[in-house]
Design an enzyme around this catalytic site. Structure first.
Site, short mmCIF file in Angstrom:
data_model
loop_
_atom_site.label_atom_id
_atom_site.label_comp_id
_atom_site.label_asym_id
_atom_site.label_seq_id
_atom_site.Cartn_x
_atom_site.Cartn_y
_atom_site.Cartn_z
N CYS A 107 0.83 -1.61 0.12
CA CYS A 107 0.38 -0.20 0.06
C CYS A 107 0.75 1.31 -0.35
CB CYS A 107 -0.98 0.11 0.82
SG CYS A 107 -2.72 -1.62 0.48
N ASP A 108 0.72 2.20 0.29
CA ASP A 108 0.87 3.45 -0.49
C ASP A 108 2.09 4.09 -0.40
OD1 ASP A 108 -1.87 4.06 -1.18
OD2 ASP A 108 -2.63 5.61 -0.55
N LYS A 109 2.32 3.77 1.13
CA LYS A 109 3.76 4.67 1.54
C LYS A 109 4.69 3.68 1.68
CE LYS A 109 1.51 8.80 1.58
NZ LYS A 109 0.52 7.78 1.09
N SER A 155 -4.93 11.59 -2.92
CA SER A 155 -5.06 10.21 -2.96
C SER A 155 -4.94 10.51 -4.77
CB SER A 155 -6.43 9.45 -2.13
OG SER A 155 -6.46 8.03 -2.64
N GLU A 192 -4.38 13.24 2.91
CA GLU A 192 -4.31 13.74 1.70
C GLU A 192 -6.12 14.22 1.44
OE1 GLU A 192 -4.28 9.59 0.28
OE2 GLU A 192 -2.17 9.30 -0.16
N CYS A 196 -6.30 -1.49 -3.52
CA CYS A 196 -8.18 -0.91 -3.89
C CYS A 196 -7.79 -0.18 -5.50
CB CYS A 196 -7.89 0.42 -2.88
SG CYS A 196 -8.13 0.54 -1.40
#
Length: 553
Positions: free
Chosen positions: A120-122, A469, A443, A193
Site C-alpha cells: 500500500c501507499d507509503k 489520493s 490526503e 484498492c
C-alpha cells in the site's frame, strides 16, 4: 565474503552463532546467505492481510535457492482508513519510519540480501528508499490489487463504491439500502484498492525500475500467479546475492526517468512525484521536479484507468500488464531506455515478449489523449510548483476560473461541503495541510470524493498544499509550494478572490495584484497547531517541502 560473515564467522562470533542457532539456524545453513524478508503484514490493512501466505512462498523460494530466510515486520498504515481525520497526519511520515525500520534490522543483523514485501501507499516507497540506502541485493514483492467489486451488475471500486457513494447518499441520489450495498460490495478481497491509485502506481513504477519481477504489479493479491511470483522472488534474491547485484545497478537516473515516463503515460497518482523525488534524494540521484516538467511536455497518455475510467488494475493485467506498457512505449519511441530487471532480463527483453491488448492500451500514435496523465503547474499561488492528475480532469475544465472559498484545515472544508456551503463556481482552498503545516501532508480524498458525489466535479475546483489520493478526480491541484505554513501565497488568499487555473498552460494564479498581496502579507499571522504529538512536532521541524519529496532532512 558475505556481509553476514561478520555475525557468524570465527571464534569471536561463537556467541552470535549460539543465538542464531537459538533462532533455528542449522549448522549447515550457517554458511548460507542470510536473507531478510521485511514483511508489512497487518490485520488492519486490506492490502496486506494476505501476506502471511506470500511470506511462506518467499521463504520457500529463498531456501530452495540455498539461502536462509528470516522474516521481520515493519509498520503499515491504510490510507483509506486513516483518511479524513487526524490519523492521516501519520501516513506520509510512516514512509520514512518504514525505511528506518528496514535499515535498522538489516544493518543490525548484517543481512546479505532482502525481499521487501509491500503493497500500500507509503509502504512501497518506504521500502524502495530503504533499498537504495542499504544497497544490498534486494527484490521487492508488491502483494497486488484486490478483485473488482460488483453489486447488481454494477462494477465497483473502493472509491466509487464507498467514498463517492457518500456524496451520492448525501445528495439524495441513492437511498440508505443501496448505500449500504455499495459499501459492502466495494472491496471484496485482500489487496490494494482496484484503481490506479498510489499503491498500484508505485507497484507499477517499482516493476518499471526493475526492482520487482515481471507482472508483479498487476497480478491479483489472491491469485496463484502472485504466489508463484513470491516464490520466484525468493529464488531471485539469492542469485542477486551470489552475483552481488545491488539496487544501485537498478535504481539509477535512467530507470527513474523511465518510471516518470511510464507514470505520465498511465496517469498515475500525484503522490508518485513525492515518492520518486524522495527515492532520488535517498540514492543521491539527480532527479528534480524539472524532470517531471520536461517529460510532461513530451509524453502522451496511452491508458485510462479508474478513477479516470471504469477500467481497473484487473483489466490492465489481462491486457498485458506493465510489460505491455513498456512494449508500447518502446515501440512508440517515448524515451524509455533499456535497464536491467532483478529477474535477470532487461526491461526491453521483457517487453519484446509481451502481449498487448490495444483496446485498452493505445499506441503512442493513437493516444487516449495528447496530454500526459500528470502535470506540474506554476503560478503566483505555486512559485515552486504544484501538481495535478490531468487524467482525472474533464477536458471541458482545462481552463477554469472561479472564486476562492478558503479553509484552514480539511475538517473546515468538510463541514462546509456537508452543509452545502460550497457551490458551483467555487475554488475550494484547503491550506495548512502541507508537510510542515499539517503536519504530515494529509490526503484530501474525502472532500474531492464528496465534490464528485454531489455532482460538483466539473463545476468546482480544489487547491491544497496537502496531497490527493491517487483515487482523486476532478479539477484538483495539490502539493502547492511554498505551503501556507512557510508563508506561501496560498495563505494570503481571501474569500471571493478570483482564481484562474489553466491546465493547457500549466498555470494556477490568484488574480490579485502584488501590492494587495504584499499588504496582506504584512498583516499575516499563521495559525498555531496545538496538541501535536512529539513525533509530529519532530517531523514538522525536519521535513522538506513537497517539491523536494517531503523528505526528512
Amino acid at each position: 565474503m558475505m556481509r553476514s560473515d561478520s555475525i557468524k564467522e570465527g571464534i569471536a562470533r561463537a556467541p552470535h552463532r549460539g543465538l542464531l542457532m537459538a533462532a533455528g539456524v542449522s549448522k549447515k545453513n550457517m554458511k548460507a546467505p542470510f536473507i531478510g524478508i521485511a514483511s508489512s503484514f497487518s490485520d488492519l490493512v486490506p492490502g496486506h492481510i494476505g501476506m502471511r501466505d506470500l511470506e511462506r512462498q518467499i521463504e520457500k523460494g529463498i531456501h530452495s535457492a540455498g539461502g536462509q530466510a528470516f522474516i521481520f515486520g515493519v509498520p503499515a498504515v491504510c490510507d483509506g482508513i486513516a483518511m479524513g481525520h487526524s490519523g492521516m497526519r501519520y501516513s506520509l511520515p510512516s514512509r520514512d519510519l518504514i525505511a528506518d525500520c528496514v535499515e535498522t534490522v538489516a544493518e543490525g543483523h548484517q543481512l546479505d540480501g532482502l525481499v521487501l514485501l509491500s503493497n500500500c501507499d507509503k509502504i512501497t516507497p518506504g521500502m524502495l528508499i530503504a533499498a537504495v540506502r542499504l544497497n544490498v541485493p534486494t527484490v521487492i514483492v508488491t502483494a497486488g490489487p484486490m478483485l473488482d467489486g460488483e453489486s447488481k451488475c454494477e462494477k465497483l471500486t473502493m472509491i466509487k463504491g464507498s467514498f463517492e457513494a457518500v456524496g451520492k447518499f448525501r445528495a439524495g441520489m441513492i437511498d440508505e439500502k443501496r448505500f449500504e450495498e455499495l459499501i459492502e460490495q466495494s472491496c471484496p478481497s485482500a489487496g490494494s484498492c482496484q484503481g490506479l491509485y498510489t499503491a498500484n502506481t508505485m507497484a507499477c513504477l517499482t516493476e518499471v525500475m526493475g526492482m520487482s519481477l515481471p507482472l508483479c504489479a498487476t497480478s491479483a493479491a489472491v491469485s496463484s500467479q502472485k504466489r508463484r511470483i513470491a516464490f520466484e522472488s525468493g529464488m531471485a534474491v539469492v542469485e542477486l546475492v551470489r552475483k552481488n547485484l545491488t539496487p544501485d545497478k537498478f535504481i539509477t537516473k535512467t530507470s527513474i526517468r523511465n518510471a516518470i515516463i511510464t507514470d505520465l503515460s498511465l496517469g498515475g497518482s500525484t503522490n508518485s512525484f513525492l515518492h520518486l523525488l524522495a527515492l532520488a534524494n535517498a540514492g543521491g540521484i539527480d532527479i528534480t521536479l524539472k524532470d517531471f516538467e520536461e517529460l510532461g511536455d513530451k509524453i502522451k497518455q496511452i491508458v485510462k484507468l479508474d478513477p479516470a475510467s471504469s477500467f481497473t488494475m484487473t483489466d490492465l493485467h489481462h491486457s498485458g500488464g506493465i510489460p505491455a506498457i513498456l512494449k508500447t512505449l518502446f515501440e512508440g519511441n517515448a524515451g524509455l531506455k533499456d535497464c536491467p530487471n532483478v529477474c535477470g532480463l532487461s526491461i526491453q527483453e521483457i517487453a519484446q515478449e509481451a502481449y498487448v491488448n490495444h483496446d485498452l492500451i493505445h499506441d503512442c500514435t493513437n493516444p487516449v489523449t495528447t496530454k500526459p496523465g500528470l502535470g506540474v503547474l506554476f503560478g503566483n499561488i505555486a512559485k515552486d510548483g504544484c501538481v495535478t492528475k490531468i487524467s482525472g480532469i474533464d477536458e471541458s475544465c482545462y481552463e477554469f476560473e472561479g472564486v476562492a472559498n478558503p479553509f484552514d484545515s480539511e475538517e473546515e472544508a468538510m463541514h462546509a461541503l456537508e452543509n452545502d456551503l460550497v457551490k458551483a463556481g467555487d475554488v475550494v482552498i484547503i491550506r495548512y495541510e502541507g508537510p510542515k503545516g499539517g503536519p504530515g501532508m494529509r490526503e484530501m480524498l474525502a472532500p474531492t470524493s464528496l465534490l464528485v458525489g454531489k455532482g460538483l466535479g466539473t463545476s468546482c475546483a480544489l487547491i491544497t498544499d496537502g496531497r490527493f489520493s491517487g483515487a482523486t478526480r476532478g479539477v484538483c491541484i495539490g502539493h502547492v509550494c511554498p505551503e501556507a505554513a512557510d508563508g506561501g501565497i496560498i495563505a494570503l488568499i481571501k474569500k471571493g478572490d478570483k482564481i484562474k487555473i489553466n491546465i493547457n498552460k500549466r498555470r494556477v494564479d490568484v488574480l490579485v495584484d502584488d501590492a494587495e498581496l504584499a499588504a496582506r502579507r504584512a498583516k499575516f499571522i499563521p495559525p498555531k497547531r496545538d496538541n501535536l504529538s512529539k513525533y509530529l512536532q519532530r517531523y514538522a521541524k525536519n521535513v522538506s517541502d513537497a517539491s523536494h519529496g517531503a523528505v526528512i532532512l
